[in-house]
Scaffold this active site. Structure first.
Site, PDB file in Angstrom:
ATOM      1  N   CYS A   1     -38.713 -20.829  41.171  1.00 38.35           N
ATOM      2  CA  CYS A   1     -39.198 -21.458  42.388  1.00 38.35           C
ATOM      3  C   CYS A   1     -39.036 -22.983  42.318  1.00 38.35           C
ATOM      4  O   CYS A   1     -37.926 -23.495  42.302  1.00 38.35           O
ATOM      5  CB  CYS A   1     -40.648 -21.042  42.641  1.00 38.35           C
ATOM      6  N   HIS A   2     -40.131 -23.745  42.252  1.00 41.24           N
ATOM      7  CA  HIS A   2     -40.045 -25.200  42.114  1.00 41.24           C
ATOM      8  C   HIS A   2     -39.961 -25.638  40.653  1.00 41.24           C
ATOM      9  O   HIS A   2     -39.750 -26.820  40.373  1.00 41.24           O
ATOM     10  CB  HIS A   2     -41.245 -25.871  42.786  1.00 41.24           C
TER      11      HIS A   2
END
Length: 200
Positions: free
Chosen positions: A128-129
Site C-alpha cells: 500500500c503506502h
C-alpha cells in the site's frame, strides 16, 4: 536472537511448521498503520511457524486504523525501531496506512533497517503506502514494484517501474522485493512472502 511474544493466541495456533526457524521483522510507527496490513501477514507467517517481531517507534501499543479513518485494534510491539537490527532475521515487512507510512519514511532507524536487509540480500516486502520507505531508502531505483496507485509518480520518479498488479515480486536486484497495492491484495502478498522464505 529475535524475540517474540504470543499475540492474541496466534503464535501456536494452526502451525504447519513450513517456516520453522525463520524470523521476520515488521516495521511500524505507533499510530496510523492499516490494521489488516499489519495483522494479516503476521498471522499468516505465525501460522506457518515463523517467529515474527514487531518493531515500533516507541514501546507503547500500535494504534491501527481501518481505511485511514476508523480506529482499529491496538497491537503490542515487541521492540523499538531504534533497538532492532537486521541480524538474525530472514525478511522485513513494511505495512501501509497513510499516516504510518508518511512518518516511517522519515524515520532514520526504519531506513537503516530496510537498507540492511537489502544489503544482505534478504527479502523486503511492502504494501500500500509502505513503499514510500523504499523511495526514501533508495531501494526503488531500477526495481519493478507496485503500491497504492497514488504513489505511482513517487516510485517512478525514484527510478522504479510501477505495475498495477495485486503482487509484484522482483528478484532481479540484489534482494527479493515484494510489493502489493492495498488490503484487498493481502492474500497474494502474504503468500508471496511465504514463498520467498521457503524458496518455492
Amino acid at each position: 536472537m529475535p524475540t517474540d511474544r504470543q499475540h492474541d493466541g496466534q503464535l501456536e495456533e494452526n502451525r504447519d511448521g513450513q517456516l520453522d526457524g525463520r524470523n521476520v521483522l515488521v516495521l511500524t510507527t505507533n499510530y496510523g498503520t492499516e490494521q489488516d496490513e499489519l495483522r494479516t501477514p503476521v498471522a499468516v507467517l505465525r501460522e506457518h511457524g515463523a517467529r515474527v517481531t514487531i518493531a515500533a517507534q516507541q514501546d507503547g501499543p500500535v494504534r491501527t486504523l481501518v481505511s485511514d479513518r476508523r480506529p482499529g485494534a491496538d497491537v503490542p510491539p515487541d521492540t523499538t525501531l531504534a533497538r532492532a537490527t537486521a541480524d538474525g532475521y530472514d525478511a522485513v515487512i513494511v505495512p501501509g496506512g497513510t499516516l504510518n507510512a508518511d512518518r516511517l519514511r522519515t524515520d532514520a532507524d526504519a531506513r537503516r533497517l530496510v537498507s540492511a536487509f537489502a544489503e544482505a540480500g534478504r527479502p523486503v516486502a511492502a504494501i500500500c503506502h509502505g513503499p514510500w520507505l523504499l523511495v526514501d531508502s533508495g531501494l526503488a531505483e531500477g526495481r519493478e514494484l507496485t503500491s497504492y496507485p497514488s504513489l505511482r509518480p513517487d516510485l517512478e520518479n525514484a527510478g522504479g517501474t510501477w505495475r498495477d498488479r495485486e503482487v509484484v515480486v522482483d528478484t532481479a536486484g540484489r534482494h527479493p522485493l515484494i510489493t502489493s497495492r492495498r488490503p484487498g491484495d493481502l492474500d497474494a502478498f502474504s503468500a508471496a512472502i511465504v514463498r520467498a522464505l521457503t524458496g518455492s
